[in-house]
Design a protein around this motif. Structure first.
Motif, PDB file in Angstrom:
ATOM      1  N   PRO A 165       0.785  -1.234   0.000  1.00  0.00           N
ATOM      2  CA  PRO A 165       0.000   0.000   0.000  1.00  0.00           C
ATOM      3  C   PRO A 165       0.822   1.293   0.000  1.00  0.00           C
ATOM      4  O   PRO A 165       0.246   2.377  -0.069  1.00  0.00           O
ATOM      5  CB  PRO A 165      -0.821  -0.108   1.305  1.00  0.00           C
ATOM      6  CG  PRO A 165      -0.839  -1.555   1.642  1.00  0.00           C
ATOM      7  CD  PRO A 165       0.487  -2.071   1.187  1.00  0.00           C
ATOM      8  N   VAL A 198      -2.300  -5.864   2.520  1.00  0.00           N
ATOM      9  CA  VAL A 198      -3.275  -4.805   2.804  1.00  0.00           C
ATOM     10  C   VAL A 198      -4.021  -5.127   4.098  1.00  0.00           C
ATOM     11  O   VAL A 198      -4.404  -6.276   4.335  1.00  0.00           O
ATOM     12  CB  VAL A 198      -4.274  -4.678   1.631  1.00  0.00           C
ATOM     13  CG1 VAL A 198      -5.288  -3.577   1.915  1.00  0.00           C
ATOM     14  CG2 VAL A 198      -3.535  -4.391   0.329  1.00  0.00           C
ATOM     15  N   ARG A 199      -4.249  -4.102   4.936  1.00  0.00           N
ATOM     16  CA  ARG A 199      -4.923  -4.336   6.220  1.00  0.00           C
ATOM     17  C   ARG A 199      -6.416  -4.598   6.054  1.00  0.00           C
ATOM     18  O   ARG A 199      -6.975  -5.468   6.714  1.00  0.00           O
ATOM     19  CB  ARG A 199      -4.706  -3.136   7.141  1.00  0.00           C
ATOM     20  CG  ARG A 199      -3.285  -3.034   7.693  1.00  0.00           C
ATOM     21  CD  ARG A 199      -3.149  -1.867   8.632  1.00  0.00           C
ATOM     22  NE  ARG A 199      -3.393  -0.589   7.943  1.00  0.00           N
ATOM     23  CZ  ARG A 199      -3.273   0.606   8.505  1.00  0.00           C
ATOM     24  NH1 ARG A 199      -2.939   0.684   9.789  1.00  0.00           N
ATOM     25  NH2 ARG A 199      -3.491   1.706   7.816  1.00  0.00           N
ATOM     26  N   GLU A 202     -10.768  -0.751   3.211  1.00  0.00           N
ATOM     27  CA  GLU A 202     -10.677   0.709   3.230  1.00  0.00           C
ATOM     28  C   GLU A 202      -9.280   1.178   2.825  1.00  0.00           C
ATOM     29  O   GLU A 202      -9.131   2.171   2.117  1.00  0.00           O
ATOM     30  CB  GLU A 202     -11.038   1.247   4.610  1.00  0.00           C
ATOM     31  CG  GLU A 202     -12.527   1.245   4.905  1.00  0.00           C
ATOM     32  CD  GLU A 202     -13.309   2.080   3.896  1.00  0.00           C
ATOM     33  OE1 GLU A 202     -12.926   3.244   3.662  1.00  0.00           O
ATOM     34  OE2 GLU A 202     -14.283   1.553   3.333  1.00  0.00           O
ATOM     35  N   GLU A 203      -8.271   0.451   3.292  1.00  0.00           N
ATOM     36  CA  GLU A 203      -6.906   0.813   2.912  1.00  0.00           C
ATOM     37  C   GLU A 203      -6.709   0.620   1.408  1.00  0.00           C
ATOM     38  O   GLU A 203      -6.113   1.470   0.736  1.00  0.00           O
ATOM     39  CB  GLU A 203      -5.885  -0.026   3.681  1.00  0.00           C
ATOM     40  CG  GLU A 203      -4.439   0.366   3.378  1.00  0.00           C
ATOM     41  CD  GLU A 203      -3.444  -0.343   4.279  1.00  0.00           C
ATOM     42  OE1 GLU A 203      -2.686   0.350   4.975  1.00  0.00           O
ATOM     43  OE2 GLU A 203      -3.419  -1.602   4.267  1.00  0.00           O
ATOM     44  N   GLY A 206      -8.381   3.429  -0.454  1.00  0.00           N
ATOM     45  CA  GLY A 206      -7.611   4.667  -0.377  1.00  0.00           C
ATOM     46  C   GLY A 206      -6.456   4.690  -1.354  1.00  0.00           C
ATOM     47  O   GLY A 206      -6.170   5.723  -1.980  1.00  0.00           O
TER      48      GLY A 206
END
Length: 257
Positions: A165, A198-199, A202-203, A206
């Motif tokens: 990310p 990726v967490r 939403e991340e 973004g």
């Protein structure tokens, strides 16, 4: 069974350290579960990292063969192209390793100093010719895309750009795609981004708001992958129901598998 009647060629590229090789290994795990496909995995990274995460014993790389051929032909500068081609073609099979429902080919280190253009060109031609015997060719490339053209093949069908990310990782992926489009580094039909480590959604959302690249999918942080890597175990031995594996299956569906 050919995909659409032709060999499907997929190249995976990205900045070092973003999990490119891990993703390639999981893509291969997904594909090798298909008994109707003949698969060739090509490790085009000089570090031969894909062989390590798959626990494949590479006895000889394409570069090893190249050096053998050059050594034998040094005393005969005018060795006939046909003779050279037959020598390369015959020896290439020495570099193929059989895996579980796939064949494996490691390119090895970059060309050493000195111009041996005939050998280099013939190797690429014969790798392309060999690829025609498979339904899918999956290439784990270096960070740069031009080496896929120079050392493996002139065109691919799908270019999978991998990033974490971070802004830097995504910028490298964008730079690789710009290189493909502007400098014709390698011909490809389709390119897209896979976000790794990726967490949450939403991340991923973004990140995608900051790039125009098509999203092939995102892979969550997965402790099982880290443990498998730390313990030196093959990614092919991972179960089918872990989060990263399920996400990679989604990427493969996006690619039509």
């Amino acid at each position: 069974m050919k995909i659409g009647g032709k060999t499907r060629r997929i190249a995976v590229c990205g900045k070092g350290g973003v999990g490119k090789t891990s993703l390639t290994a999981l893509m291969l795990k997904h594909l090798s579960g298909r008994k109707d496909l003949k698969i060739l995995a090509v490790d085009a990274d000089p570090a031969v990292g894909l062989a390590w995460v798959l626990d494949v014993n590479v006895k000889k790389t394409v570069n090893d063969l190249r050096n053998e051929i050059i050594e034998k032909s040094r005393d005969r500068e005018k060795i006939a192209r046909q003779e050279l081609a037959e020598a390369v073609d015959y020896k290439l099979f020495d570099a193929l390793t059989e895996g579980n429902n796939f064949a494996f080919l490691a390119i090895g280190r970059p060309e050493s100093e000195g111009c041996y253009c005939r050998v280099n060109d013939l190797l690429k031609e014969i790798i392309e010719s060999l690829s025609a015997d498979f339904d899918v060719v999956l290439i784990d490339g270096e960070a740069g895309i031009e080496q896929v053209n120079r050392r493996v093949m002139k065109e691919v069908d799908d270019l999978v750009l991998v990033s974490d990310p971070s802004a830097k990782g995504v910028r490298v992926a964008e730079a690789l795609w710009n290189l493909v489009r502007e400098q014709n580094a390698v011909a490809c039909s389709r390119a897209g981004l896979v976000l790794n480590r990726v967490r949450d959604g939403e991340e991923a959302k973004g990140v995608m708001e900051r790039t125009s690249l098509e999203l092939f999918g995102w892979i969550p942080e997965d402790e099982r992958l880290r443990r498998q890597d730390v313990e030196g175990k093959s990614f092919l031995d991972l179960p089918d129901d872990f989060p990263a594996g399920a996400a990679v299956a989604g990427v493969m569906r996006k690619l039509g598998f």
